[in-house]
Motif scaffolding. Structure first.
Motif, PDB file in Angstrom:
ATOM      1  N   HIS A 149       0.726  -1.247   0.057  1.00 28.40           N
ATOM      2  CA  HIS A 149       0.032  -0.054  -0.222  1.00 28.40           C
ATOM      3  C   HIS A 149       0.813   1.374  -0.099  1.00 28.40           C
ATOM      4  CE1 HIS A 149      -4.283  -1.295   0.926  1.00 28.40           C
ATOM      5  NE2 HIS A 149      -3.334  -2.383   0.719  1.00 28.40           N
ATOM      6  N   THR A 150       1.997   1.160   0.361  1.00 35.82           N
ATOM      7  CA  THR A 150       2.784   2.359   0.390  1.00 35.82           C
ATOM      8  C   THR A 150       4.355   2.136  -0.563  1.00 35.82           C
ATOM      9  OG1 THR A 150       4.444   1.816   2.092  1.00 35.82           O
ATOM     10  CG2 THR A 150       2.637   2.950   2.725  1.00 35.82           C
ATOM     11  N   ALA A 151       4.873   3.158  -1.090  1.00 33.15           N
ATOM     12  CA  ALA A 151       6.035   2.931  -1.942  1.00 33.15           C
ATOM     13  C   ALA A 151       7.185   2.166  -1.180  1.00 33.15           C
ATOM     14  CB  ALA A 151       6.683   4.329  -2.329  1.00 33.15           C
ATOM     15  N   ALA A 152       7.455   2.410   0.423  1.00 33.76           N
ATOM     16  CA  ALA A 152       8.192   1.845   1.261  1.00 33.76           C
ATOM     17  C   ALA A 152       7.874   0.366   1.022  1.00 33.76           C
ATOM     18  CB  ALA A 152       8.367   2.450   2.259  1.00 33.76           C
ATOM     19  N   ASP A 153       6.686   0.132   1.255  1.00 32.18           N
ATOM     20  CA  ASP A 153       6.412  -1.359   1.503  1.00 32.18           C
ATOM     21  C   ASP A 153       6.637  -2.101   0.059  1.00 32.18           C
ATOM     22  OD1 ASP A 153       5.192  -3.813   2.338  1.00 32.18           O
ATOM     23  OD2 ASP A 153       3.361  -3.193   1.854  1.00 32.18           O
ATOM     24  N   ARG A 154       6.212  -1.538  -0.876  1.00 36.73           N
ATOM     25  CA  ARG A 154       6.689  -2.223  -2.202  1.00 36.73           C
ATOM     26  C   ARG A 154       8.322  -2.397  -2.427  1.00 36.73           C
ATOM     27  NH1 ARG A 154       2.142   1.001  -3.723  1.00 36.73           N
ATOM     28  NH2 ARG A 154       3.489   2.932  -4.551  1.00 36.73           N
ATOM     29  N   ALA A 155       9.093  -1.370  -1.982  1.00 38.24           N
ATOM     30  CA  ALA A 155      10.567  -1.533  -2.156  1.00 38.24           C
ATOM     31  C   ALA A 155      10.911  -2.699  -1.221  1.00 38.24           C
ATOM     32  CB  ALA A 155      11.014  -0.185  -1.664  1.00 38.24           C
ATOM     33  N   ASP A 156      10.274  -2.749   0.015  1.00 40.84           N
ATOM     34  CA  ASP A 156      10.818  -3.778   0.815  1.00 40.84           C
ATOM     35  C   ASP A 156      10.484  -5.392   0.268  1.00 40.84           C
ATOM     36  OD1 ASP A 156      11.605  -4.691   3.703  1.00 40.84           O
ATOM     37  OD2 ASP A 156       9.558  -5.608   3.757  1.00 40.84           O
ATOM     38  N   ILE A 157       8.974  -5.317  -0.240  1.00 42.59           N
ATOM     39  CA  ILE A 157       8.679  -6.699  -0.894  1.00 42.59           C
ATOM     40  C   ILE A 157       9.627  -6.967  -1.938  1.00 42.59           C
ATOM     41  CG2 ILE A 157       7.086  -7.610  -2.407  1.00 42.59           C
ATOM     42  CD1 ILE A 157       4.802  -6.136  -0.784  1.00 42.59           C
ATOM     43  N   TYR A 158      10.186  -6.127  -2.727  1.00 46.81           N
ATOM     44  CA  TYR A 158      11.058  -6.304  -4.000  1.00 46.81           C
ATOM     45  C   TYR A 158      12.420  -6.859  -3.396  1.00 46.81           C
ATOM     46  CZ  TYR A 158      14.244  -5.788  -7.931  1.00 46.81           C
ATOM     47  OH  TYR A 158      15.101  -5.902  -8.636  1.00 46.81           O
ATOM     48  N   ALA A 159      12.890  -6.062  -2.531  1.00 49.95           N
ATOM     49  CA  ALA A 159      14.248  -6.246  -1.966  1.00 49.95           C
ATOM     50  C   ALA A 159      14.248  -7.939  -1.260  1.00 49.95           C
ATOM     51  CB  ALA A 159      14.609  -5.612  -0.764  1.00 49.95           C
ATOM     52  N   ARG A 160      13.185  -8.145  -0.571  1.00 49.59           N
ATOM     53  CA  ARG A 160      13.100  -9.492  -0.078  1.00 49.59           C
ATOM     54  C   ARG A 160      12.967 -10.397  -1.027  1.00 49.59           C
ATOM     55  NH1 ARG A 160      11.951  -9.317   5.666  1.00 49.59           N
ATOM     56  NH2 ARG A 160      11.755  -7.325   6.612  1.00 49.59           N
ATOM     57  N   TRP A 161      12.119 -10.311  -1.926  1.00 48.98           N
ATOM     58  CA  TRP A 161      11.861 -11.105  -3.127  1.00 48.98           C
ATOM     59  C   TRP A 161      13.272 -11.485  -3.814  1.00 48.98           C
ATOM     60  CZ3 TRP A 161      13.325 -10.101  -8.172  1.00 48.98           C
ATOM     61  CH2 TRP A 161      12.894 -11.291  -9.066  1.00 48.98           C
ATOM     62  N   ARG A 162      14.220 -10.404  -4.017  1.00 51.52           N
ATOM     63  CA  ARG A 162      15.493 -10.462  -4.538  1.00 51.52           C
ATOM     64  C   ARG A 162      16.365 -11.548  -3.903  1.00 51.52           C
ATOM     65  NH1 ARG A 162      18.205  -7.310  -8.243  1.00 51.52           N
ATOM     66  NH2 ARG A 162      20.006  -7.901  -7.128  1.00 51.52           N
ATOM     67  N   ASP A 163      16.566 -11.334  -2.538  1.00 54.47           N
ATOM     68  CA  ASP A 163      17.337 -11.984  -1.837  1.00 54.47           C
ATOM     69  C   ASP A 163      16.705 -13.807  -1.732  1.00 54.47           C
ATOM     70  OD1 ASP A 163      18.771 -10.068  -1.222  1.00 54.47           O
ATOM     71  OD2 ASP A 163      17.830  -9.598   0.995  1.00 54.47           O
ATOM     72  N   GLY A 164      15.425 -13.643  -1.551  1.00 55.36           N
ATOM     73  CA  GLY A 164      14.800 -15.116  -1.499  1.00 55.36           C
ATOM     74  C   GLY A 164      14.839 -15.892  -2.952  1.00 55.36           C
ATOM     75  N   ILE A 165      14.822 -15.243  -3.954  1.00 56.20           N
ATOM     76  CA  ILE A 165      14.905 -16.017  -5.242  1.00 56.20           C
ATOM     77  C   ILE A 165      16.209 -16.310  -5.449  1.00 56.20           C
ATOM     78  CG2 ILE A 165      15.056 -14.332  -7.108  1.00 56.20           C
ATOM     79  CD1 ILE A 165      12.751 -16.030  -8.325  1.00 56.20           C
ATOM     80  N   ALA A 166      17.227 -15.689  -4.936  1.00 54.70           N
ATOM     81  CA  ALA A 166      18.648 -16.269  -5.045  1.00 54.70           C
ATOM     82  C   ALA A 166      19.033 -17.316  -4.228  1.00 54.70           C
ATOM     83  CB  ALA A 166      19.647 -14.784  -4.647  1.00 54.70           C
TER      84      ALA A 166
END
Length: 374
Positions: A251-268
């Motif tokens: 719901h916020t830009a900060a939340d979306r940035a956090d979702i993406y950062a955690r996704w990057r680490d997880g998929i690696a």
């Protein structure tokens, strides 16, 4: 590049035909589906069906966006219509597809094998329709009868090979994001890990669809069964990465940035398991946060490319050229993007990496993973 005559010709120079590794086929009017009762209403009174859909819970509305695609039959001729010319563009040269289980609804122990039999009888490969390369059916390894069900699936696939199973494990802490399983960490429960031995014994693959915060479960499963090919669907969907979902996700830009950062680490971390293969699928998946805003999120291939490029690039980087495949996720992605747009976006991002990668993503890796007839 906008996928059109020139890009179609260029792609044909590299690949004789594409293999789409993720399509769904269904008919809620003639086969048992969760949506069958609503589909009957929709067939007779579409306006009433639309109103009923709008009254459904938020999780269902955000998943489907529109009832049209879920409540109408989607068979080989419908898929063919979606991969030929769209809005003046040249069609995508898809020669073969892999069907992924699509919510067959049966309470009988061997009931899900009915979907495999139904899919096996569909008129794939007739006329200009792509052939059916393989079938992936539903089975839950937690079920004590899973071995019998796997054997029933294999018997039911008399014309097209049965190559694997999917047991959807996506479950989200946001109560208004749709869950697809009844427990947290389903993939790593004792009963799942025990029953998964039956999958390994039969040389079948496993399609893992989870949300991005669940990727550690895929890692554990892959390490417990290194001999089984595990296919990660839809980038391990980072729900809300492009827009608000549920009651509090993205719901916020900060939340979306956090979702993406955690996704990057997880998929690696998932990619560190050599037996896991990733699909470039679900590029226009509503769960990413598309289509819930009044203005929409996509609208053009250029926008889709701009939004998806970081996910496509990172997935390709961490998995490498031999462990990524194309899947349209049709018709689930249909409300947001055409197959032409989806393939065009992948070409936008991957073409600079060279023709060898394109051949692997759009054809060669699928042949190896699903053991298809080349």
């Amino acid at each position: 590049m906008v996928f059109g005559e020139s890009s179609s010709d260029a792609l044909a120079d590299v690949i004789p035909s594409i293999i789409d590794t993720h399509i769904h086929q269904w008919d809620p009017l003639t086969t048992p589906r969760e949506s069958s009762s609503v589909a009957r209403v929709y067939r007779i009174l579409p306006a009433v069906g639309d109103r009923l859909f709008r009254l459904r819970n938020q999780a269902d509305r955000e998943f489907a966006l529109t009832p049209r695609n879920l409540l109408r039959a989607y068979r080989p001729r419908d898929y063919l219509a979606d991969v030929v010319a769209v809005e003046g563009a040249t069609g995508v040269p898809i020669g073969s597809a892999v069907h992924i289980e699509a919510g067959w609804h049966s309470s009988e122990e061997l009931g899900p094998a009915g979907e495999t039999h139904w899919i096996d009888e569909l008129p794939f490969g007739e006329g200009r329709s792509p052939s059916l390369g393989a079938i992936v059916g539903h089975a839950d390894p937690r079920d004590p009868h899973v071995a019998d069900l796997l054997d029933a699936h294999i018997r039911a696939a008399s014309r097209s090979p049965f190559r694997g199973i999917r047991s959807m494990a996506a479950r989200h802490p946001d109560p208004r994001v749709r869950d697809w399983t009844d427990e947290d960490h389903a993939l790593t429960s004792a009963s799942f890990l025990r029953g998964f031995a039956a999958v390994a014994e039969r040389g079948l693959s496993f399609e893992a669809w989870v949300y991005s915060h669940q990727m550690s479960d895929v890692v554990r499963l892959a390490r417990e069964y290194p001999e089984v090919t595990i296919v990660l669907d839809h980038y391990a969907t980072p729900v809300g990465v492009f827009g608000p979902m549920g009651s509090r996700t993205g719901h916020t830009a900060a939340d979306r940035a956090d979702i993406y950062a955690r996704w990057r680490d997880g998929i690696a971390e998932v990619a560190s398991c050599p037996n896991v293969v990733a699909k470039h699928s679900g590029l226009a998946f509503p769960f990413l946060g598309y289509g819930h805003q009044a203005s929409g999120n996509i609208g053009s291939q250029a926008t889709l490319t701009d939004m998806m490029a970081p996910l496509i690039d990172h997935t390709t980087d961490v998995f490498g050229p031999d462990r990524v495949m194309f899947g349209s996720n049709y018709p689930i992605d249909k409300p947001n993007a055409s197959v032409v747009m989806i393939v065009g976006t992948l070409l936008d991002v991957l073409t600079p990496r060279g023709p060898d990668l394109l051949r692997k993503v759009f054809r060669d890796n699928a042949i190896r993973v699903y053991r298809l007839d080349a």
